[in-house]
Design a protein around this motif. Structure first.
Motif, PDB file in Angstrom:
ATOM      1  N   ALA A 159      -7.014   2.393   3.976  1.00  0.00           N
ATOM      2  CA  ALA A 159      -7.315   3.437   4.469  1.00  0.00           C
ATOM      3  C   ALA A 159      -8.546   3.680   5.200  1.00  0.00           C
ATOM      4  O   ALA A 159      -9.144   4.813   5.663  1.00  0.00           O
ATOM      5  CB  ALA A 159      -8.617   3.500   2.813  1.00  0.00           C
ATOM      6  N   LYS A 160      -9.139   2.414   6.103  1.00  0.00           N
ATOM      7  CA  LYS A 160     -10.244   2.385   7.046  1.00  0.00           C
ATOM      8  C   LYS A 160      -9.411   2.908   8.095  1.00  0.00           C
ATOM      9  O   LYS A 160      -9.974   3.703   8.831  1.00  0.00           O
ATOM     10  CB  LYS A 160     -10.901   1.111   6.982  1.00  0.00           C
ATOM     11  CG  LYS A 160     -11.333   1.297   8.125  1.00  0.00           C
ATOM     12  CD  LYS A 160     -12.563   0.115   7.939  1.00  0.00           C
ATOM     13  CE  LYS A 160     -13.763  -0.191   9.117  1.00  0.00           C
ATOM     14  NZ  LYS A 160     -14.440  -1.332   9.171  1.00  0.00           N
ATOM     15  N   ARG A 163      -6.550 -11.339   4.415  1.00  0.00           N
ATOM     16  CA  ARG A 163      -6.902 -10.169   3.338  1.00  0.00           C
ATOM     17  C   ARG A 163      -6.099  -9.908   2.089  1.00  0.00           C
ATOM     18  O   ARG A 163      -4.899  -9.824   2.189  1.00  0.00           O
ATOM     19  CB  ARG A 163      -7.201  -9.096   4.336  1.00  0.00           C
ATOM     20  CG  ARG A 163      -8.214  -8.795   4.861  1.00  0.00           C
ATOM     21  CD  ARG A 163      -8.719  -8.171   6.191  1.00  0.00           C
ATOM     22  NE  ARG A 163      -9.774  -6.691   5.190  1.00  0.00           N
ATOM     23  CZ  ARG A 163      -9.907  -5.826   5.401  1.00  0.00           C
ATOM     24  NH1 ARG A 163     -10.494  -5.754   6.728  1.00  0.00           N
ATOM     25  NH2 ARG A 163     -10.984  -4.939   4.886  1.00  0.00           N
ATOM     26  N   ASP A 196      -5.931  -1.729   0.461  1.00  0.00           N
ATOM     27  CA  ASP A 196      -6.045  -1.139   0.553  1.00  0.00           C
ATOM     28  C   ASP A 196      -7.263  -0.249   1.016  1.00  0.00           C
ATOM     29  O   ASP A 196      -7.169   0.469   1.569  1.00  0.00           O
ATOM     30  CB  ASP A 196      -6.194  -0.061  -1.375  1.00  0.00           C
ATOM     31  CG  ASP A 196      -4.742  -0.547  -1.691  1.00  0.00           C
ATOM     32  OD1 ASP A 196      -3.876   0.743  -2.065  1.00  0.00           O
ATOM     33  OD2 ASP A 196      -4.231  -1.102  -2.865  1.00  0.00           O
ATOM     34  N   GLU A 197      -8.029  -1.299   0.718  1.00  0.00           N
ATOM     35  CA  GLU A 197      -9.404  -0.713   1.167  1.00  0.00           C
ATOM     36  C   GLU A 197      -9.287  -0.529   3.493  1.00  0.00           C
ATOM     37  O   GLU A 197      -9.501   0.019   3.652  1.00  0.00           O
ATOM     38  CB  GLU A 197     -10.327  -1.740   0.585  1.00  0.00           C
ATOM     39  CG  GLU A 197     -10.609  -1.303  -0.177  1.00  0.00           C
ATOM     40  CD  GLU A 197      -9.916  -2.075  -1.303  1.00  0.00           C
ATOM     41  OE1 GLU A 197      -8.907  -2.787  -0.936  1.00  0.00           O
ATOM     42  OE2 GLU A 197     -10.636  -1.599  -2.404  1.00  0.00           O
ATOM     43  N   HIS A 198      -8.056  -1.745   3.326  1.00  0.00           N
ATOM     44  CA  HIS A 198      -7.775  -1.675   5.013  1.00  0.00           C
ATOM     45  C   HIS A 198      -7.210  -0.660   5.361  1.00  0.00           C
ATOM     46  O   HIS A 198      -7.813  -0.292   6.426  1.00  0.00           O
ATOM     47  CB  HIS A 198      -7.219  -3.419   5.276  1.00  0.00           C
ATOM     48  CG  HIS A 198      -7.616  -3.555   6.932  1.00  0.00           C
ATOM     49  ND1 HIS A 198      -6.320  -4.447   7.174  1.00  0.00           N
ATOM     50  CD2 HIS A 198      -7.641  -3.313   7.561  1.00  0.00           C
ATOM     51  CE1 HIS A 198      -6.575  -4.846   8.287  1.00  0.00           C
ATOM     52  NE2 HIS A 198      -7.346  -4.021   8.871  1.00  0.00           N
ATOM     53  N   VAL A 223       0.808  -1.199   0.138  1.00  0.00           N
ATOM     54  CA  VAL A 223      -0.179   0.025   0.161  1.00  0.00           C
ATOM     55  C   VAL A 223       0.431   1.010   0.132  1.00  0.00           C
ATOM     56  O   VAL A 223       1.633   1.219   0.503  1.00  0.00           O
ATOM     57  CB  VAL A 223      -1.191  -0.035   1.479  1.00  0.00           C
ATOM     58  CG1 VAL A 223      -1.827   1.488   0.960  1.00  0.00           C
ATOM     59  CG2 VAL A 223      -2.049  -1.384   0.979  1.00  0.00           C
ATOM     60  N   ASP A 235      -7.442  -7.506   0.472  1.00  0.00           N
ATOM     61  CA  ASP A 235      -8.083  -5.704  -0.101  1.00  0.00           C
ATOM     62  C   ASP A 235      -6.972  -4.739   0.687  1.00  0.00           C
ATOM     63  O   ASP A 235      -7.674  -3.596   1.907  1.00  0.00           O
ATOM     64  CB  ASP A 235      -9.202  -5.842   0.407  1.00  0.00           C
ATOM     65  CG  ASP A 235      -9.588  -6.404   1.457  1.00  0.00           C
ATOM     66  OD1 ASP A 235      -9.437  -6.635   2.398  1.00  0.00           O
ATOM     67  OD2 ASP A 235     -10.598  -5.112   1.786  1.00  0.00           O
TER      68      ASP A 235
END
Length: 196
Positions: A47-48, A39, A43-45, A18, A41
């Motif tokens: 970002a959160k 996981r 990038d999504e993790h 990331v 994902d």
């Protein structure tokens, strides 16, 4: 997790999944995850997690199953390195038996130098750090050159004239190698069971 925020602009070169590559990050995270973390994902993790910390702008996120409170820090003549060291499943870089298996254990390295480096010098410096990490592993008789999920981030200033060289016999490449070697040695010595 370990959090870095940069008030003054920095240039980064990172192998992190990331925010990897060349960038000018506003923040960096070294995130602890469970040993069975699977996981994809990322990038999504990341970002959160960043949003939960009120971090904005571009950033870098690294992941490890190592307890990040066990991070080791070393400095050598202005170069500083933070290392989270996990080697439950070391592997050789050139291993015909390794395939694409997922391995627990990660060595994450975050380095900072107070000078600007040209892009090629940053690449050279990452190589110097990687060689120093491997040297520390071999000296500790760890059977591998690292783990399959190791990541490294180098941060440098953007102010002033950029240094042209970053290899092991350049001023800053040498300093980064020494700090990396010390931080990885400390991580291995502090956790000889390697069950991280």
């Amino acid at each position: 997790m370990l959090v870095w925020q940069f008030e003054d602009p920095v240039r980064a070169l990172s192998s992190a999944s990331v925010g990897g590559g060349f960038s000018t990050p506003a923040w960096l995270l070294n995130i602890g995850v469970p040993h069975d973390y699977s996981r994809i994902d990322l990038d999504e993790h990341a970002a959160k997690i960043a949003a939960g910390r009120s971090l904005s702008g571009p950033g870098i996120a690294m992941f490890t199953a190592v307890d990040v409170t066990r991070a080791e820090h070393a400095c050598f003549e202005g170069a500083s390195v933070s290392a989270t060291v996990g080697v439950t499943k070391p592997t050789w870089a050139a291993d015909p038996e390794a395939g694409h298996a997922l391995w627990p254990g990660t060595i994450n390295l975050i380095a900072l130098v107070p000078v600007a480096l040209e892009p090629a010098a940053m690449v050279q410096a990452l190589l110097a750090m990687t060689e120093a990490k491997t040297q520390a592993l071999l000296e500790a008789q760890v059977p591998g050159t690292g783990t399959a999920s190791d990541a490294i981030t180098l941060l440098c200033s953007i102010a002033g004239p950029a240094q042209r060289f970053g290899g092991v016999r350049s001023r800053w490449g040498h300093r980064l190698a020494m700090a990396t070697h010390a931080a990885v040695q400390q991580g291995l010595a502090a956790h000889p069971g390697r069950a991280r």
